[in-house]
Design a protein around this motif. Sequence first.
Motif, PDB file in Angstrom:
ATOM      1  N   ALA A  20       0.823  -1.218   0.000  1.00 49.46           N
ATOM      2  CA  ALA A  20       0.000   0.000   0.000  1.00 49.46           C
ATOM      3  C   ALA A  20       0.850   1.257   0.000  1.00 49.46           C
ATOM      4  O   ALA A  20       0.520   2.242  -0.673  1.00 49.46           O
ATOM      5  N   ILE A  21       1.959   1.259   0.749  1.00 49.41           N
ATOM      6  CA  ILE A  21       2.792   2.453   0.828  1.00 49.41           C
ATOM      7  C   ILE A  21       3.529   2.681  -0.489  1.00 49.41           C
ATOM      8  O   ILE A  21       3.738   3.816  -0.920  1.00 49.41           O
ATOM      9  N   LEU A  22       3.917   1.592  -1.167  1.00 43.03           N
ATOM     10  CA  LEU A  22       4.528   1.737  -2.498  1.00 43.03           C
ATOM     11  C   LEU A  22       3.514   2.280  -3.498  1.00 43.03           C
ATOM     12  O   LEU A  22       3.819   3.175  -4.299  1.00 43.03           O
ATOM     13  N   ALA A  23       2.294   1.741  -3.458  1.00 41.90           N
ATOM     14  CA  ALA A  23       1.251   2.203  -4.379  1.00 41.90           C
ATOM     15  C   ALA A  23       0.937   3.672  -4.145  1.00 41.90           C
ATOM     16  O   ALA A  23       0.651   4.417  -5.098  1.00 41.90           O
ATOM     17  N   ALA A  24       1.005   4.111  -2.879  1.00 45.89           N
ATOM     18  CA  ALA A  24       0.741   5.518  -2.573  1.00 45.89           C
ATOM     19  C   ALA A  24       1.775   6.447  -3.203  1.00 45.89           C
ATOM     20  O   ALA A  24       1.509   7.638  -3.405  1.00 45.89           O
ATOM     21  N   GLN A  25       2.949   5.886  -3.516  1.00 53.25           N
ATOM     22  CA  GLN A  25       4.008   6.676  -4.158  1.00 53.25           C
ATOM     23  C   GLN A  25       3.987   6.538  -5.683  1.00 53.25           C
ATOM     24  O   GLN A  25       4.931   6.953  -6.358  1.00 53.25           O
ATOM     25  N   GLY A  26       2.921   5.930  -6.212  1.00 51.20           N
ATOM     26  CA  GLY A  26       2.758   5.847  -7.655  1.00 51.20           C
ATOM     27  C   GLY A  26       3.300   4.602  -8.307  1.00 51.20           C
ATOM     28  O   GLY A  26       3.258   4.463  -9.539  1.00 51.20           O
ATOM     29  N   VAL A  27       3.813   3.654  -7.506  1.00 47.02           N
ATOM     30  CA  VAL A  27       4.315   2.401  -8.060  1.00 47.02           C
ATOM     31  C   VAL A  27       3.136   1.461  -8.310  1.00 47.02           C
ATOM     32  O   VAL A  27       2.227   1.354  -7.485  1.00 47.02           O
ATOM     33  N   ALA A  28       3.131   0.786  -9.445  1.00 50.31           N
ATOM     34  CA  ALA A  28       2.092  -0.204  -9.742  1.00 50.31           C
ATOM     35  C   ALA A  28       2.444  -1.503  -9.031  1.00 50.31           C
ATOM     36  O   ALA A  28       3.472  -2.115  -9.315  1.00 50.31           O
ATOM     37  N   VAL A  29       1.594  -1.918  -8.110  1.00 47.66           N
ATOM     38  CA  VAL A  29       1.902  -3.059  -7.239  1.00 47.66           C
ATOM     39  C   VAL A  29       0.881  -4.167  -7.434  1.00 47.66           C
ATOM     40  O   VAL A  29      -0.332  -3.917  -7.440  1.00 47.66           O
ATOM     41  N   THR A  30       1.384  -5.381  -7.588  1.00 45.66           N
ATOM     42  CA  THR A  30       0.533  -6.568  -7.546  1.00 45.66           C
ATOM     43  C   THR A  30       0.878  -7.332  -6.281  1.00 45.66           C
ATOM     44  O   THR A  30       2.007  -7.796  -6.107  1.00 45.66           O
ATOM     45  N   GLY A  31      -0.100  -7.444  -5.394  1.00 44.39           N
ATOM     46  CA  GLY A  31       0.094  -8.221  -4.184  1.00 44.39           C
ATOM     47  C   GLY A  31      -0.353  -9.649  -4.412  1.00 44.39           C
ATOM     48  O   GLY A  31      -1.393  -9.893  -5.021  1.00 44.39           O
ATOM     49  N   VAL A  32       0.439 -10.595  -3.928  1.00 45.95           N
ATOM     50  CA  VAL A  32       0.168 -12.016  -4.152  1.00 45.95           C
ATOM     51  C   VAL A  32      -0.027 -12.710  -2.822  1.00 45.95           C
ATOM     52  O   VAL A  32       0.762 -12.522  -1.890  1.00 45.95           O
ATOM     53  N   ASP A  33      -1.079 -13.516  -2.726  1.00 40.02           N
ATOM     54  CA  ASP A  33      -1.313 -14.278  -1.507  1.00 40.02           C
ATOM     55  C   ASP A  33      -1.983 -15.597  -1.881  1.00 40.02           C
ATOM     56  O   ASP A  33      -2.723 -15.669  -2.867  1.00 40.02           O
ATOM     57  N   VAL A  34      -1.727 -16.621  -1.073  1.00 41.23           N
ATOM     58  CA  VAL A  34      -2.309 -17.930  -1.356  1.00 41.23           C
ATOM     59  C   VAL A  34      -3.744 -18.029  -0.864  1.00 41.23           C
ATOM     60  O   VAL A  34      -4.454 -18.993  -1.205  1.00 41.23           O
ATOM     61  N   SER A  35      -4.203 -17.046  -0.085  1.00 38.66           N
ATOM     62  CA  SER A  35      -5.556 -17.077   0.452  1.00 38.66           C
ATOM     63  C   SER A  35      -6.522 -16.349  -0.479  1.00 38.66           C
ATOM     64  O   SER A  35      -6.418 -15.129  -0.667  1.00 38.66           O
ATOM     65  N   PRO A  36      -7.485 -17.047  -1.089  1.00 37.47           N
ATOM     66  CA  PRO A  36      -8.457 -16.364  -1.951  1.00 37.47           C
ATOM     67  C   PRO A  36      -9.245 -15.295  -1.216  1.00 37.47           C
ATOM     68  O   PRO A  36      -9.567 -14.253  -1.795  1.00 37.47           O
ATOM     69  N   SER A  37      -9.551 -15.517   0.063  1.00 34.61           N
ATOM     70  CA  SER A  37     -10.325 -14.514   0.804  1.00 34.61           C
ATOM     71  C   SER A  37      -9.525 -13.237   0.992  1.00 34.61           C
ATOM     72  O   SER A  37     -10.071 -12.131   0.929  1.00 34.61           O
ATOM     73  N   THR A  38      -8.210 -13.369   1.222  1.00 33.06           N
ATOM     74  CA  THR A  38      -7.358 -12.180   1.343  1.00 33.06           C
ATOM     75  C   THR A  38      -7.285 -11.439   0.021  1.00 33.06           C
ATOM     76  O   THR A  38      -7.392 -10.210  -0.033  1.00 33.06           O
ATOM     77  N   VAL A  39      -7.088 -12.175  -1.065  1.00 35.45           N
ATOM     78  CA  VAL A  39      -7.028 -11.547  -2.395  1.00 35.45           C
ATOM     79  C   VAL A  39      -8.327 -10.820  -2.707  1.00 35.45           C
ATOM     80  O   VAL A  39      -8.322  -9.672  -3.178  1.00 35.45           O
ATOM     81  N   ASP A  40      -9.453 -11.458  -2.442  1.00 34.86           N
ATOM     82  CA  ASP A  40     -10.749 -10.832  -2.708  1.00 34.86           C
ATOM     83  C   ASP A  40     -10.940  -9.579  -1.856  1.00 34.86           C
ATOM     84  O   ASP A  40     -11.433  -8.555  -2.343  1.00 34.86           O
ATOM     85  N   ALA A  41     -10.539  -9.656  -0.586  1.00 35.28           N
ATOM     86  CA  ALA A  41     -10.700  -8.498   0.301  1.00 35.28           C
ATOM     87  C   ALA A  41      -9.878  -7.316  -0.188  1.00 35.28           C
ATOM     88  O   ALA A  41     -10.374  -6.181  -0.259  1.00 35.28           O
ATOM     89  N   VAL A  42      -8.637  -7.566  -0.556  1.00 38.06           N
ATOM     90  CA  VAL A  42      -7.775  -6.473  -1.026  1.00 38.06           C
ATOM     91  C   VAL A  42      -8.318  -5.882  -2.312  1.00 38.06           C
ATOM     92  O   VAL A  42      -8.336  -4.655  -2.488  1.00 38.06           O
ATOM     93  N   ASN A  43      -8.775  -6.716  -3.218  1.00 39.16           N
ATOM     94  CA  ASN A  43      -9.317  -6.201  -4.477  1.00 39.16           C
ATOM     95  C   ASN A  43     -10.605  -5.410  -4.277  1.00 39.16           C
ATOM     96  O   ASN A  43     -11.002  -4.631  -5.154  1.00 39.16           O
ATOM     97  N   ARG A  44     -11.263  -5.599  -3.128  1.00 42.91           N
ATOM     98  CA  ARG A  44     -12.408  -4.753  -2.768  1.00 42.91           C
ATOM     99  C   ARG A  44     -11.971  -3.500  -2.027  1.00 42.91           C
ATOM    100  O   ARG A  44     -12.806  -2.684  -1.628  1.00 42.91           O
ATOM    101  N   GLY A  45     -10.657  -3.370  -1.808  1.00 41.29           N
ATOM    102  CA  GLY A  45     -10.143  -2.216  -1.078  1.00 41.29           C
ATOM    103  C   GLY A  45     -10.270  -2.363   0.422  1.00 41.29           C
ATOM    104  O   GLY A  45     -10.240  -1.369   1.155  1.00 41.29           O
ATOM    105  N   GLN A  46     -10.378  -3.607   0.900  1.00 40.29           N
ATOM    106  CA  GLN A  46     -10.566  -3.861   2.328  1.00 40.29           C
ATOM    107  C   GLN A  46      -9.329  -4.514   2.926  1.00 40.29           C
ATOM    108  O   GLN A  46      -8.543  -5.165   2.232  1.00 40.29           O
ATOM    109  N   VAL A  47      -9.185  -4.343   4.240  1.00 41.78           N
ATOM    110  CA  VAL A  47      -8.040  -4.886   4.967  1.00 41.78           C
ATOM    111  C   VAL A  47      -8.517  -6.043   5.840  1.00 41.78           C
ATOM    112  O   VAL A  47      -9.444  -5.867   6.628  1.00 41.78           O
ATOM    113  N   PRO A  48      -7.897  -7.220   5.736  1.00 38.55           N
ATOM    114  CA  PRO A  48      -8.376  -8.379   6.489  1.00 38.55           C
ATOM    115  C   PRO A  48      -7.865  -8.472   7.923  1.00 38.55           C
ATOM    116  O   PRO A  48      -8.002  -9.499   8.565  1.00 38.55           O
ATOM    117  N   PHE A  49      -7.256  -7.409   8.448  1.00 38.19           N
ATOM    118  CA  PHE A  49      -6.801  -7.389   9.835  1.00 38.19           C
ATOM    119  C   PHE A  49      -6.762  -5.938  10.299  1.00 38.19           C
ATOM    120  O   PHE A  49      -6.947  -5.013   9.506  1.00 38.19           O
TER     121      PHE A  49
END
Length: 421
Positions: A20-49
Amino acid sequence: MGISTVGVIGLGYIGLPTAAILAAQGVAVTGVDVSPSTVDAVNRGQVPFVEPDLAGYVSEAVSSGKLRAALAPVPAEAYIVAVPTPFIGDHKPDLSYIKAAAEALAPVLRGGELVILESTSPPGTTRRMADWILAARPDLSVDGADGRPVVYFAHCPERVLPGRIMVELVTNDRIVGGITPEAALRASELYQVFCQGEILQTDAVTAETAKLVENSFRDVNIAFANELSLVADRLGIDVWELIRLANHHPRVNILQPGPGVGGHCIAVDPWFIVDAAPDEARLIRTAREVNDSKPRWVLHKVLDAVAGIESPVVAAYGLAFKPNIDDLRESPAIEIVRDLAATFPQATVLVVEPHVDTLPAELETFDNVRLVEAEEALEVGDVQLLLVDHTAFRGLSEQLATKRLVDTRGMTANRPQARVG
């Protein structure tokens, strides 16, 4: 021209804030996680913790298109690996998550990429990560040998405090160690995108060990405070008063004792040094043993407090490993509640934890453990057990001080009370 695309492998307590902090500086970031629920939450703009300020960063980064999440790595100019490094068996480091990340990254590399390991790791792990990738991709190298394309490998340990991650990511100094000097230089340039602190370059093994040493230093000092609490209890004196008085010496600064040590760093990292140098790390091993034994001591204090009560109710306040967060990793509070429920099945344990909605898996299996509000716990608890000094509990200190209390945090110190521990 700086790096414009980054893949962050692991969207946990460190990976997601870094993305998130890299993206805030204009870097295009792809976050990778093995948890589908985490991926879905982030793509909705939500934080799972729970982490202060992170939700705003993630929501804005996703809305702007600078942050997206996926289940597998995609091509990028740089990658940051921030996956768990727990231990297994007799405190042996478990590098399986790092190996899995390396194996997932290998197919998408083309040469010229920067791969940074942020996971706290035993000395030599960055080199092992490189070896795993190069074993899968023998057409690549770390130094351009035989004309093969170079992949630059470095280690940059996280050193942030949960609850202040979004501040400390920016303000703290960072250590960057490369397998080669060029790798260290390239990694430093990436962190300069958002880091206002000093960036200190070294080799990868020194960077790995520096993080372990930082947390071992803290662990040893906490162990001294925890051992003092045992000594004070044996002598029948108030450890909080003892430490307060001793700290008036101009060169003494004793920490506060607690129910043990938790979290993903201090409770784990010193064992990596012990594993790497077992004959030399004697003080570090002893400190770990002192802190690891403290939950058992607290358990016995509670059992003493309920002696004579056939079916006691114990009100336990807090499950997180530190105040004001929902992070339960390696928490001594969970260990104490679990062992109490198992050791004394006739007891009912009422848990008050304002930062979680459900009991963790370690406690869900016990029929005699329930998650309740503070009002119920105060009313029916035969013994009150303070395990975490959440700010939300501060308003309860006067009421707790009048109860039969085991206060492992000293929150009610210097108040007249029916203290039993």
